[in-house]
Enzyme design. Structure first.
Site, mmCIF file in Angstrom:
data_model
loop_
_atom_site.group_PDB
_atom_site.id
_atom_site.type_symbol
_atom_site.label_atom_id
_atom_site.label_comp_id
_atom_site.label_asym_id
_atom_site.label_seq_id
_atom_site.Cartn_x
_atom_site.Cartn_y
_atom_site.Cartn_z
ATOM 1 N N CYS A 91 0.907 -1.059 0.047
ATOM 2 C CA CYS A 91 -0.006 -0.114 -0.013
ATOM 3 C C CYS A 91 1.066 1.045 0.016
ATOM 4 C CB CYS A 91 -1.201 -0.200 1.094
ATOM 5 S SG CYS A 91 -2.506 1.193 0.944
ATOM 6 N N HIS A 202 -3.675 -4.816 -0.487
ATOM 7 C CA HIS A 202 -3.272 -5.684 0.829
ATOM 8 C C HIS A 202 -3.161 -6.950 0.881
ATOM 9 C CE1 HIS A 202 -3.146 -2.035 3.635
ATOM 10 N NE2 HIS A 202 -3.951 -1.560 2.770
ATOM 11 N N GLU A 204 -1.902 -8.939 2.922
ATOM 12 C CA GLU A 204 -2.359 -9.625 4.251
ATOM 13 C C GLU A 204 -3.659 -9.639 4.978
ATOM 14 O OE1 GLU A 204 -1.278 -6.724 3.409
ATOM 15 O OE2 GLU A 204 -1.848 -5.112 5.058
#
Lengths: 222, 251
Positions: A91, A202, A204
């Site tokens: 990001c 993202h 994650e």
């Protein structure tokens, strides 16, 4: 072989606990036995085998946070540029790889990949800003799988990744763009060169598909 | 192409799910973390926890729920309820929440939204609006829909977006719990008047209602609680209905 270590750089840009958990989960699932450390110490960046630069908020604030840690940018330069250790920017961490950013004033970035981080302005004015939600990757699919970037070799267009951003990394050289997403036109979603890769979305937070990319990154030997 | 988000919401009180469903195989159906895992496995696009704990001196309970959830599921998590100050936001973000919904505190002090967005980033600030129809317009309500504010919903949504809200969570108090579907007129009015994404909420009883919220209400995301809680529909069924209606959803 010594146990590998990953450092997630903590420079005051939000919660890193869940990011660390994602890397730990992948490490366990893939049987990688990697140490995952969240740290704000340059010496930990110098010691780590792989480096993750996350980021939330505005470009200017994040760059200020990063350069506010004595020796951090030098440590990053030494590890990522001189020692060529695998690097992942996520990001704003991806955007900081740019020459400069225009969010909250003009701010110099790490200048690892030439380009500017500019406001996202899709031609279709009905599209909402931020670009928030799940979207697919396009560009890697045009390459035969064997020619693709190691980290992206298993990406296909049926998979979506979680994006949330209002600014976009405009690369000066198109060969630095490794993946695009479509939001009122194609915009860079993954950038990279040599031992470094940056993801606008993202991984994650992108459930299985995101953890898959993290797994590929953790096994990448550029 | 960006997909329409389907967001299941869990009402949590004192760390326990209220109105939860007894999914088979769940060791503890009242545990929000267990429920979150079910929704994660079903492919929910995001999760929302609404802390409806009556007392405000029990913040640690929700923090524990959030941090245990963030260790188990790797998807965006919005948490709302009882958020009064930047410290509350920081604590929830540090526990692992991605977005924080602010409602009454924003009405009480609109500058709080500016401060929160500046300090934590627009992307993690969601302004939740409880709207009640009054004649030809809608009024903002607070404190779980008990107190009127006299503020016009459309103007409020625009102001909140301008102050830095990254998203608007719009709940129709008239429709909430009725299963009659979203207030589409309200949703469309707000969605068309702000540049940020709007999540439609309140009143979902069928899968068609989810479709209507996007097609007619122009919402970027749809939130529902009971149709998923009580096992009437799975997330997969919701996604299929939206896909069949021609909306872009995750596969």
């Amino acid at each position: 072989m010594a146990k590998e270590s990953i450092v997630i750089i903590d420079y005051g840009s939000g919660n890193l606990r869940s990011a660390a958990k994602a890397f730990e989960r992948v490490s366990a699932d893939e049987g990688l036995d990697v140490d995952v450390l969240v740290s704000s110490k340059p010496e930990d960046v110098l010691k780590a085998d792989r480096i993750i630069l996350p980021g939330q908020g505005a470009f200017a604030d994040c760059m200020k946070g990063l350069s506010g840690i004595d020796g951090m940018i030098d440590a990053l330069e030494e590890s990522v540029i001189e020692k060529a250790r695998p690097f992942l920017g996520i990001c704003i961490g991806m955007q900081l790889m740019a020459t400069r950013g225009l969010e909250h004033g003009l701010t110099a970035g790490l200048n690892w990949i030439p380009g500017e981080v500019v406001p996202l302005r899709p031609e279709n004015k009905e599209l909402k800003i931020p670009h928030m939600g799940w979207n697919a990757l396009h560009q890697p699919l045009t390459e035969p799988q064997d020619n693709r970037h190691f980290v992206l070799r298993n990406v296909d267009s049926s998979q979506d990744y979680y994006f949330v951003h209002s600014f976009v990394f405009e690369c000066k050289d198109s060969f630095h763009i490794l993946g695009m997403t479509d939001y009122g036109g194609l915009i860079p979603a993954i950038v990279g060169r040599d031992n470094m890769i940056g993801m606008q979305f993202h991984p994650e937070k992108s459930q299985k598909t995101g953890l898959r990319l993290i797994a590929e990154f953790m096994q990448w030997k550029p | 192409m960006l997909k329409t988000r389907i967001i299941p919401c869990l009402d949590v009180s004192e760390g326990r799910v209220v109105k939860g469903v007894n999914f088979v195989d769940l060791v503890d159906a009242g545990d929000p973390v267990e429920q979150a895992k079910v929704y994660n496995d079903q492919g929910a696009d995001e999760l929302c926890f609404l802390d409806i704990t009556a007392t405000s001196d029990n913040r640690d309970t929700i923090l524990d729920v959030v941090s245990r959830t963030a260790e188990e599921v790797f998807m965006p998590l919005t948490v709302g309820g009882g958020v009064r100050g930047v410290d509350d936001i920081r604590n929830l973000l540090n526990a692992g929440a991605d977005k924080i919904a602010i409602n009454s505190a924003a009405v009480k002090n609109p500058e709080f939204v500016k401060e929160a967005a500046n300090k934590c980033g627009n992307q993690c600030i969601v302004v939740a609006i409880d709207a009640k129809r009054s004649g030809d317009s809608w009024e903002v309500f607070t404190h779980g829909g008990r107190e009127g504010s006299g503020i016009d919903v459309v103007e409020w949504a625009q102001r909140m977006a301008e102050y830095g809200a990254g998203e608007i969570l719009l709940t129709s108090m008239d429709r909430d719990g009725t299963k009659k579907g979203f207030d589409l007129e309200l949703t469309r009015k707000v969605a068309d008047s702000v540049s940020v994404p709007v999540i439609a909420s309140g009143g979902v009883g069928t899968l068609d209602h989810l479709v209507d919220g996007v097609k007619e209400g122009h919402a970027s995301a749809v939130l529902a609680a009971s149709i998923f809680h009580f096992g009437e529909y799975t997330i997969a069924q919701a996604r299929q209905a939206m896909d069949e209606a021609g909306l872009a959803v995750r596969t």
